[in-house]
Design a protein around this motif. Sequence first.
Motif, mmCIF file in Angstrom:
data_model
loop_
_atom_site.group_PDB
_atom_site.id
_atom_site.type_symbol
_atom_site.label_atom_id
_atom_site.label_comp_id
_atom_site.label_asym_id
_atom_site.label_seq_id
_atom_site.Cartn_x
_atom_site.Cartn_y
_atom_site.Cartn_z
ATOM 1 N N THR A 190 1.108 -1.159 -0.080
ATOM 2 C CA THR A 190 -0.058 -0.029 0.043
ATOM 3 C C THR A 190 0.965 1.255 -0.158
ATOM 4 O O THR A 190 1.887 1.353 0.763
ATOM 5 C CB THR A 190 -0.963 -0.116 1.130
ATOM 6 O OG1 THR A 190 -1.833 -1.005 1.249
ATOM 7 C CG2 THR A 190 -1.835 1.311 1.223
ATOM 8 N N LYS A 191 0.427 2.049 -0.774
ATOM 9 C CA LYS A 191 1.216 3.613 -0.860
ATOM 10 C C LYS A 191 0.031 4.564 -0.622
ATOM 11 O O LYS A 191 -0.878 4.430 -1.364
ATOM 12 C CB LYS A 191 2.001 3.519 -2.251
ATOM 13 C CG LYS A 191 3.147 2.701 -2.183
ATOM 14 C CD LYS A 191 3.840 2.875 -3.534
ATOM 15 C CE LYS A 191 4.899 1.723 -3.841
ATOM 16 N NZ LYS A 191 5.555 1.347 -2.741
ATOM 17 N N ILE A 192 0.255 5.561 -0.104
ATOM 18 C CA ILE A 192 -0.530 6.682 0.272
ATOM 19 C C ILE A 192 -0.003 8.001 -0.173
ATOM 20 O O ILE A 192 0.967 8.277 0.162
ATOM 21 C CB ILE A 192 -0.837 6.801 1.788
ATOM 22 C CG1 ILE A 192 -1.652 5.481 2.137
ATOM 23 C CG2 ILE A 192 -1.854 7.834 2.174
ATOM 24 C CD1 ILE A 192 -1.908 5.247 3.731
ATOM 25 N N SER A 211 -0.531 10.069 9.566
ATOM 26 C CA SER A 211 0.482 9.677 8.391
ATOM 27 C C SER A 211 1.992 9.427 8.925
ATOM 28 O O SER A 211 2.505 8.647 8.633
ATOM 29 C CB SER A 211 0.300 10.851 7.360
ATOM 30 O OG SER A 211 0.935 12.252 7.859
ATOM 31 N N GLU A 212 2.261 10.353 10.011
ATOM 32 C CA GLU A 212 3.695 10.005 10.566
ATOM 33 C C GLU A 212 3.502 8.525 11.211
ATOM 34 O O GLU A 212 4.806 7.876 11.278
ATOM 35 C CB GLU A 212 4.005 10.959 11.589
ATOM 36 C CG GLU A 212 4.390 12.350 10.905
ATOM 37 C CD GLU A 212 5.511 12.303 10.104
ATOM 38 O OE1 GLU A 212 6.543 11.719 10.618
ATOM 39 O OE2 GLU A 212 5.652 12.877 9.070
ATOM 40 N N ASP A 255 4.377 3.600 3.158
ATOM 41 C CA ASP A 255 4.906 4.334 2.378
ATOM 42 C C ASP A 255 3.810 5.404 2.343
ATOM 43 O O ASP A 255 2.638 5.239 1.705
ATOM 44 C CB ASP A 255 5.024 3.819 0.825
ATOM 45 C CG ASP A 255 6.455 2.807 0.702
ATOM 46 O OD1 ASP A 255 7.329 3.176 1.655
ATOM 47 O OD2 ASP A 255 6.317 2.039 -0.006
ATOM 48 N N VAL A 256 4.254 6.688 2.878
ATOM 49 C CA VAL A 256 3.149 7.874 2.693
ATOM 50 C C VAL A 256 3.960 8.927 2.097
ATOM 51 O O VAL A 256 5.154 9.161 2.634
ATOM 52 C CB VAL A 256 2.813 8.156 4.121
ATOM 53 C CG1 VAL A 256 1.886 9.246 3.987
ATOM 54 C CG2 VAL A 256 2.012 7.080 4.742
ATOM 55 N N TYR A 257 3.504 9.469 0.887
ATOM 56 C CA TYR A 257 3.972 10.634 0.137
ATOM 57 C C TYR A 257 3.120 11.677 0.347
ATOM 58 O O TYR A 257 1.888 11.866 0.530
ATOM 59 C CB TYR A 257 4.194 10.224 -1.042
ATOM 60 C CG TYR A 257 4.852 9.082 -1.539
ATOM 61 C CD1 TYR A 257 6.352 8.967 -1.453
ATOM 62 C CD2 TYR A 257 4.436 7.917 -1.544
ATOM 63 C CE1 TYR A 257 6.908 7.942 -1.988
ATOM 64 C CE2 TYR A 257 4.944 6.441 -1.891
ATOM 65 C CZ TYR A 257 6.380 6.557 -2.068
ATOM 66 O OH TYR A 257 6.950 5.629 -2.103
ATOM 67 N N THR A 258 3.839 13.011 0.689
ATOM 68 C CA THR A 258 3.041 14.087 0.836
ATOM 69 C C THR A 258 3.407 14.953 -0.745
ATOM 70 O O THR A 258 4.287 15.005 -1.214
ATOM 71 C CB THR A 258 3.564 14.929 1.965
ATOM 72 O OG1 THR A 258 3.294 14.297 3.155
ATOM 73 C CG2 THR A 258 2.759 16.293 2.213
ATOM 74 N N LYS A 260 4.562 12.608 -10.490
ATOM 75 C CA LYS A 260 4.531 12.109 -9.229
ATOM 76 C C LYS A 260 3.765 10.695 -9.250
ATOM 77 O O LYS A 260 4.066 9.533 -8.997
ATOM 78 C CB LYS A 260 4.026 12.810 -8.161
ATOM 79 C CG LYS A 260 4.071 12.411 -6.832
ATOM 80 C CD LYS A 260 5.585 12.407 -6.093
ATOM 81 C CE LYS A 260 5.335 12.080 -4.629
ATOM 82 N NZ LYS A 260 6.741 12.237 -3.889
ATOM 83 N N LEU A 261 2.583 10.602 -9.810
ATOM 84 C CA LEU A 261 1.478 9.557 -9.881
ATOM 85 C C LEU A 261 2.345 8.510 -11.154
ATOM 86 O O LEU A 261 2.064 7.601 -10.713
ATOM 87 C CB LEU A 261 0.522 10.211 -10.385
ATOM 88 C CG LEU A 261 -0.705 9.303 -10.332
ATOM 89 C CD1 LEU A 261 -1.097 8.769 -9.135
ATOM 90 C CD2 LEU A 261 -2.150 9.732 -11.028
#
Length: 117
Positions: free
Chosen positions: A42-44, A78-79, A87-90, A106-107
């Motif tokens: 999973t990636k956010i 998110s932290e 994997d959390v991207y801002t 980015k996408l």
Amino acid sequence: KLLVDSGILTNTVWGVFQKRINVNQAERDLINFNRRGFFKNTKIILIEGKFSEKRKKDIWDKEDERIEEEKELFIFFSELLKDLGVDVYTFVNNFDLDSITRFKMKLIKFLNKCVEY
């Protein structure tokens, strides 16, 4: 490859934001979900909007005075997910053409990293 809107992070933030659950319960839930493998592969992407003019787009406009509280909850959870190895991207959306181009790039990179089944 599957790309979905919102998901567990938004549900968690709004659960706390609207007092359906407390922060401690939400934190325990995310930790338990991670232990059970729910965030595997999973990636956010957390999108943060930066705009100067007042927008009358969302049905949550009455909550404008609580924007900072909502933002703090997104950052907190998110932290937590990052600390758990998710994997959390801002991404900062400035609501301009440059943001559209940056998001597309980015996408594309993001989707190319996703695992195919």
